[in-house]
Design a protein around this motif. Structure first.
Motif, PDB file in Angstrom:
ATOM      1  N   ALA A 236      30.349  41.875  29.299  1.00 26.61           N
ATOM      2  CA  ALA A 236      30.439  41.293  27.961  1.00 26.61           C
ATOM      3  C   ALA A 236      31.579  41.931  27.171  1.00 26.61           C
ATOM      4  O   ALA A 236      32.261  41.249  26.391  1.00 26.61           O
ATOM      5  N   HIS A 237      31.786  43.235  27.373  1.00 24.81           N
ATOM      6  CA  HIS A 237      32.890  43.909  26.676  1.00 24.81           C
ATOM      7  C   HIS A 237      34.238  43.354  27.138  1.00 24.81           C
ATOM      8  O   HIS A 237      35.146  43.143  26.324  1.00 24.81           O
ATOM      9  N   VAL A 238      34.376  43.134  28.429  1.00 22.69           N
ATOM     10  CA  VAL A 238      35.622  42.563  28.960  1.00 22.69           C
ATOM     11  C   VAL A 238      35.859  41.181  28.360  1.00 22.69           C
ATOM     12  O   VAL A 238      36.970  40.841  27.930  1.00 22.69           O
ATOM     13  N   ARG A 239      34.811  40.367  28.298  1.00 24.99           N
ATOM     14  CA  ARG A 239      34.960  39.023  27.728  1.00 24.99           C
ATOM     15  C   ARG A 239      35.268  39.090  26.237  1.00 24.99           C
ATOM     16  O   ARG A 239      36.071  38.292  25.718  1.00 24.99           O
ATOM     17  N   ALA A 240      34.667  40.034  25.518  1.00 23.84           N
ATOM     18  CA  ALA A 240      34.942  40.187  24.093  1.00 23.84           C
ATOM     19  C   ALA A 240      36.391  40.625  23.859  1.00 23.84           C
ATOM     20  O   ALA A 240      37.036  40.190  22.898  1.00 23.84           O
ATOM     21  N   THR A 241      36.904  41.466  24.750  1.00 28.97           N
ATOM     22  CA  THR A 241      38.305  41.889  24.654  1.00 28.97           C
ATOM     23  C   THR A 241      39.236  40.705  24.872  1.00 28.97           C
ATOM     24  O   THR A 241      40.217  40.517  24.142  1.00 28.97           O
ATOM     25  N   ALA A 242      38.921  39.886  25.865  1.00 31.83           N
ATOM     26  CA  ALA A 242      39.736  38.697  26.134  1.00 31.83           C
ATOM     27  C   ALA A 242      39.743  37.762  24.927  1.00 31.83           C
ATOM     28  O   ALA A 242      40.795  37.213  24.547  1.00 31.83           O
ATOM     29  N   ALA A 243      38.584  37.594  24.296  1.00 30.68           N
ATOM     30  CA  ALA A 243      38.501  36.709  23.134  1.00 30.68           C
ATOM     31  C   ALA A 243      39.273  37.271  21.952  1.00 30.68           C
ATOM     32  O   ALA A 243      39.981  36.534  21.250  1.00 30.68           O
ATOM     33  N   ALA A 244      39.171  38.577  21.728  1.00 30.69           N
ATOM     34  CA  ALA A 244      39.833  39.191  20.577  1.00 30.69           C
ATOM     35  C   ALA A 244      41.344  39.131  20.693  1.00 30.69           C
ATOM     36  O   ALA A 244      42.059  38.966  19.696  1.00 30.69           O
ATOM     37  N   PHE A 245      41.859  39.256  21.925  1.00 37.06           N
ATOM     38  CA  PHE A 245      43.311  39.306  22.122  1.00 37.06           C
ATOM     39  C   PHE A 245      43.866  38.010  22.707  1.00 37.06           C
ATOM     40  O   PHE A 245      45.045  37.954  23.084  1.00 37.06           O
ATOM     41  N   ASP A 246      43.019  36.990  22.776  1.00 34.13           N
ATOM     42  CA  ASP A 246      43.443  35.653  23.199  1.00 34.13           C
ATOM     43  C   ASP A 246      44.127  35.683  24.565  1.00 34.13           C
ATOM     44  O   ASP A 246      45.182  35.074  24.762  1.00 34.13           O
ATOM     45  N   THR A 247      43.527  36.377  25.511  1.00 35.09           N
ATOM     46  CA  THR A 247      44.039  36.394  26.886  1.00 35.09           C
ATOM     47  C   THR A 247      43.291  35.337  27.696  1.00 35.09           C
ATOM     48  O   THR A 247      42.288  34.782  27.233  1.00 35.09           O
ATOM     49  N   PRO A 248      43.732  35.060  28.909  1.00 37.73           N
ATOM     50  CA  PRO A 248      42.958  34.146  29.754  1.00 37.73           C
ATOM     51  C   PRO A 248      41.525  34.653  29.942  1.00 37.73           C
ATOM     52  O   PRO A 248      41.292  35.860  30.048  1.00 37.73           O
ATOM     53  N   ARG A 249      40.586  33.744  29.978  1.00 39.04           N
ATOM     54  CA  ARG A 249      39.183  34.118  30.147  1.00 39.04           C
ATOM     55  C   ARG A 249      38.976  34.675  31.553  1.00 39.04           C
ATOM     56  O   ARG A 249      39.372  34.051  32.537  1.00 39.04           O
ATOM     57  N   PRO A 250      38.349  35.859  31.679  1.00 39.12           N
ATOM     58  CA  PRO A 250      38.201  36.459  33.011  1.00 39.12           C
ATOM     59  C   PRO A 250      37.136  35.763  33.850  1.00 39.12           C
ATOM     60  O   PRO A 250      36.174  35.188  33.325  1.00 39.12           O
ATOM     61  N   LEU A 251      37.312  35.812  35.139  1.00 38.35           N
ATOM     62  CA  LEU A 251      36.321  35.308  36.080  1.00 38.35           C
ATOM     63  C   LEU A 251      35.128  36.266  36.094  1.00 38.35           C
ATOM     64  O   LEU A 251      35.303  37.480  36.090  1.00 38.35           O
ATOM     65  N   THR A 252      33.919  35.738  36.111  1.00 42.59           N
ATOM     66  CA  THR A 252      32.726  36.573  36.202  1.00 42.59           C
ATOM     67  C   THR A 252      32.315  36.704  37.670  1.00 42.59           C
ATOM     68  O   THR A 252      32.223  35.714  38.392  1.00 42.59           O
ATOM     69  N   VAL A 253      32.083  37.965  38.095  1.00 40.17           N
ATOM     70  CA  VAL A 253      31.730  38.234  39.494  1.00 40.17           C
ATOM     71  C   VAL A 253      30.456  39.077  39.530  1.00 40.17           C
ATOM     72  O   VAL A 253      30.160  39.815  38.583  1.00 40.17           O
TER      73      VAL A 253
END
Length: 301
Positions: A236-253
């Motif tokens: 969730a932290h990785v996804r929140a970082t992606a959202a905050a910095f507008d990066t590509p959404r990471p794949l969930t594994v």
């Protein structure tokens, strides 16, 4: 009357140490940096006892802060922690001896919540009354936890010195999050499926402020959990970082795919909620950012 404290800060050039130095200076303390690099005020390696004692000879210091780490990158395998475990044991013993040499009144240890153990703690918040450095873990995890317990014991139990341990959650913020953002931009960082697991976090500047407050506050011989108010799974932290910095959404594994990264896997599969009530009551510390989402948003503005 000059009430300024002289603080010897081991690890001042690190991502966390730089924030600690800034907070200490903001509060009016004189900070002497201690480290191996030539840019430090006191140049010495904590693992070299004799050189360290020579380097501090003649200094008069009020407080010693141990924020040194042997890590340069995020640890992936258990062996990546070996140098940091040695620093926690041997390096801390040397620093305590140096603190006595310079007449320090107080020592502050950078500790961490994983010292409670790498496991699922369920929904009950972990407090400072829980066992720190428990036995019965797997061989590799036990080595890390034993080293954390030894570091605290050395700094809290030295006669004549007021020791305080600050048990931090996972760090994020300026100086730490940028590497995560770069990996996300290059689509090199997946998000592990948390499956209900959560971990405690703390923004680097919030954590540094706790150190500055512990120079004068808190009870000698005590430990304090320094975490924000809202635990969050690593994925969730990785996804929140992606959202905050507008990066590509990471794949969930699934976490199982990270087993070859033995230390990272152990961390990903740990779940703990940690209480900061004692730090609020006794240190007067409160997190500026109640959760990662707020801290990341402030950083990305």
């Amino acid at each position: 009357m000059d009430n300024t404290e002289n603080v010897l800060l081991a690890g001042a050039s690190g991502a966390f140490g730089r924030h600690v130095a800034e907070e200490l200076r903001t509060m009016g303390h004189r900070v002497l940096s201690l480290g191996r690099g030539p840019g430090n005020d006191v140049v010495a390696d904590l693992m070299d006892r004799d050189a360290l004692l020579r380097a501090v000879d003649g200094l008069r210091i009020d407080t010693v802060v141990h924020a040194a780490t042997a890590l340069r990158d995020a640890p992936m395998k258990h062996r990546d922690m070996a140098a940091t475990d040695a620093l926690r044991v041997e390096g801390t013993a040397h620093l305590v001896e140096a603190a006595r040499t310079v007449g320090a009144r107080r020592m502050i240890a950078e500790s961490m919540v994983f010292g409670y153990g790498y496991r699922d703690f369920g929904d009950r918040p972990v407090t400072e009354d829980d066992v720190f450095g428990p036995a019965g873990l797997d061989r590799h995890s036990q080595a890390h936890v034993d080293a954390m317990r030894t570091k605290e014991r050395l700094m809290l139990g030295t006669e004549g010195i007021e020791g305080i341990a600050l048990r931090f959650g996972l760090f994020y913020g300026p100086g730490g999050t940028e590497a995560l953002v770069e990996l996300l931009k290059r689509r090199k960082l997946p998000a592990v499926a948390d499956r209900g697991r959560v971990l405690p976090w703390v923004e680097l500047r919030d954590a540094a402020r706790a150190v500055a407050q512990a120079v004068e506050g808190g009870r000698p011989g005590e430990a304090y959990n320094i975490v924000d108010d809202t635990p969050m799974g690593f994925g969730a932290h990785v996804r929140a970082t992606a959202a905050a910095f507008d990066t590509p959404r990471p794949l969930t594994v699934p976490a199982s795919l990270t087993r070859p990264m033995s230390y990272a896997y152990k961390m990903f599969t740990t779940s703990m909620r940690v209480s900061n009530a004692k730090a609020r009551a006794e240190l007067g510390w409160t997190p500026r950012y109640a959760d990662c989402a707020a801290g990341l948003a402030a950083m990305s503005d």
